[in-house]
Write an enzyme that holds these catalytic residues in place. Sequence first.
Site, mmCIF file in Angstrom:
data_model
loop_
_atom_site.group_PDB
_atom_site.id
_atom_site.type_symbol
_atom_site.label_atom_id
_atom_site.label_comp_id
_atom_site.label_asym_id
_atom_site.label_seq_id
_atom_site.Cartn_x
_atom_site.Cartn_y
_atom_site.Cartn_z
ATOM 1 N N HIS A 84 27.536 36.692 44.349
ATOM 2 C CA HIS A 84 28.863 36.762 44.967
ATOM 3 C C HIS A 84 28.689 37.037 46.571
ATOM 4 C CE1 HIS A 84 33.422 38.497 45.488
ATOM 5 N NE2 HIS A 84 33.275 37.028 45.269
ATOM 6 N N HIS A 136 35.075 30.443 41.837
ATOM 7 C CA HIS A 136 35.803 31.621 41.276
ATOM 8 C C HIS A 136 36.706 31.189 39.969
ATOM 9 C CE1 HIS A 136 35.329 33.333 45.252
ATOM 10 N NE2 HIS A 136 35.476 34.246 44.806
ATOM 11 N N GLU A 165 42.164 31.392 50.646
ATOM 12 C CA GLU A 165 41.135 32.350 51.017
ATOM 13 C C GLU A 165 41.198 33.481 51.799
ATOM 14 O OE1 GLU A 165 36.454 32.437 51.546
ATOM 15 O OE2 GLU A 165 37.423 30.702 52.093
ATOM 16 N N HIS A 219 44.282 35.841 49.916
ATOM 17 C CA HIS A 219 43.294 36.343 49.043
ATOM 18 C C HIS A 219 42.820 37.747 49.403
ATOM 19 C CE1 HIS A 219 38.876 36.346 48.685
ATOM 20 N NE2 HIS A 219 39.315 36.559 47.337
ATOM 21 N N HIS A 248 42.924 41.565 48.133
ATOM 22 C CA HIS A 248 41.784 42.533 47.894
ATOM 23 C C HIS A 248 42.025 43.973 48.463
ATOM 24 C CE1 HIS A 248 38.330 40.670 45.736
ATOM 25 N NE2 HIS A 248 39.020 39.451 46.078
ATOM 26 N N HIS A 250 42.052 37.112 40.227
ATOM 27 C CA HIS A 250 41.375 35.811 40.555
ATOM 28 C C HIS A 250 41.984 34.935 39.466
ATOM 29 C CE1 HIS A 250 38.921 35.524 44.094
ATOM 30 N NE2 HIS A 250 38.831 36.746 43.963
#
Length: 684
Positions: free
Chosen positions: A208, A238, A350, A365, A369, A405
Amino acid sequence: MADKRNLLLLFDRPNEPVFMEKGKTSTVFDIPDRYLTDRYRPIGNEVQTRFGEKAQQRIPVREISLPDLRLPMSLGREEIFSLFVPRHRQIAGRLIDIFMGVRSIDDLQSVAVYARDRVNPYLFNYAFSVALLHRPDTKDLNIRSLAEYFPEKFVDSKIFRKLREETTAVDEGSRIPITIPRDYTASDLDPEHRLWYFREDLGINLHHWHWHLVYPFDATDRSIVAKDRRGELFYYMHQQVIARYNLERFSNNLARVARLNNFRDPIAEGYFPKMDSLVASRAWPPRAQNTRISDLNRTANQLKVDIGDLERWRDRIIEAIQQGFATDDRGNRVSLAGDSGIDTLGNMIESSIISPNRSVYGDFHNVGHLFISYAHDPDHRYLEAFGVMGDSTTAMRDPVFYRWHAYIDDIFQEHKNRLPVYTLPQLQYDGISVTGLQVAADGGRPNILNTFWQQSDVDLSRGMDFLPRGNVFARFTHLQHTPFTYTINVNNQGGAQRFGTVRIFLGPKIDERGLPMAFREQRLFMIELDKFVTSLNPGMNTIRRRSEESSVTIPFERTFRNVDANRPLVGSDDELEFNFCGCGWPQHMLIPKGKPEGLTCQLFVMISNYEDDRIDQDLVGSCNDASSYCGVRDRLYPDRRPMGFPFDRLPRRGVDSLMNFLTNNMSIVDVTIRHDDRTVVRQN
């Protein structure tokens, strides 16, 4: 001219001053007094003489006019750096631009030496790595695994006391590996902990990290970011991770991962990482069960964003999918139709600098996080850093990574489900029939695969600051499988040689309730095991392919490679590819763990028409073998078909099972994966 290989020494011992010894052989940089930090400038001659006198090699560093480093230096050296934080991405982009813009190796060495002791160590490692990967004059350098430089991101913090004791008290020739506990982050009271071997695997987390190194978010040089099918690769890599994770869940009698689709509900899963940050001298913060995310107001990081922003970005992305087009920053429509739409959508979700419109579609995305990683301290009142979800190196350790995800993949599937289904002519290969399929582990019975535990060693000495030199190994436990061979029988009914692309997938036959999987569901659980081109002579052909040759994986020796050994010839094509080859799924995690009594799966093979698949380009070097998840360096993605073909779209009418989906150029066979709860030590 400076030897560019010396640049790699600047990664060693990231918290030690640059004038201290570097490398396995004692090497020091002779730096101008002006390049010393304020602490060492008054005693510059003393410290440089002390380390220089016993050095086996001395590297002169010339004094030059330095670029403006104020923005990169604005991130404190003891802060934790994250690519998910917009301000940190801006800072990293500026430092990458500085390293990319320096004209010569000599000047790059000077700028890097000056910057190394002044900017955040994590930031320096990332930006310098990206620059070395992309500069024409340094792309052949071999960047080592991040675990060597920042081992605290990968292993239990308790082992560092033992490592220091072993390194200080024992001569190098008598040192023994220090064993990392097998499952140290939770007990069996937490059902999610059954997946420790997947989430906390060093190879998976290094994959990753390296993927995001090859595909960075930001840089002024657009070509560094805008690689071929980059957004689609973000989606597919992913998506495959989630499919693999679900197979591991089935292997451990757990249901498929539940999507994190309501941002205001508490997060049921907790995670306590048991790791320390050696740079920040703090423990990675945990997250308790049933923690809720909150609006973020972290002024130190210039981060002020509400949950409502995340919801608006999601809604606008879904609206674009439903409309079939996005709107760029000039008001123009960007079509999401056809095979290229997934690439645009990936860049939007993303998101990177090549998103068609960040002001509208936001930073979905990445900021998702951040919301999770700051859930324990959203307004910085307790001065806590982000949790493991805030760092691409550590995010896959957390169970909620897969929930987040899974939801992102659900959005991608909303787009995929609107595309036309594949017609029979698109799936068939006229005149080509697969007449037989078998897989066998070495020394085993047909269609039975075996997994077990293995212990392997990794050298952490390059990340152990202010300790005596010499190797210091940590021994960790990971999943492993017995190597196996595919045997595929193919009949070419034509009168001439033809070429085909062999596509091999593995998926579960039954769901978590013990019921046969409907094809509409099963296709999303299919994991790609291999893809390669083969020639087919007229008549019967037998194709044999080893599991180690997979287009998805890289071998253990490359994931944890010692770049001082087995180096390709200087200037060869292999050397140019060697560094990029660090990107790839770890070979030891190619297949799921299975069960002691056996996990029943279906192995699928398809041979598609190479004339419809081919990309006309030269593929040099040895780095094509992990192209499925990572692409090919400086080349187009080596398959014209959509990633995940033929399972990336809904099936044609009447197809309700994998058997119904088959055409003559496809075949399936039931495969049982059995896990043996034994541990063997890898022979180095």
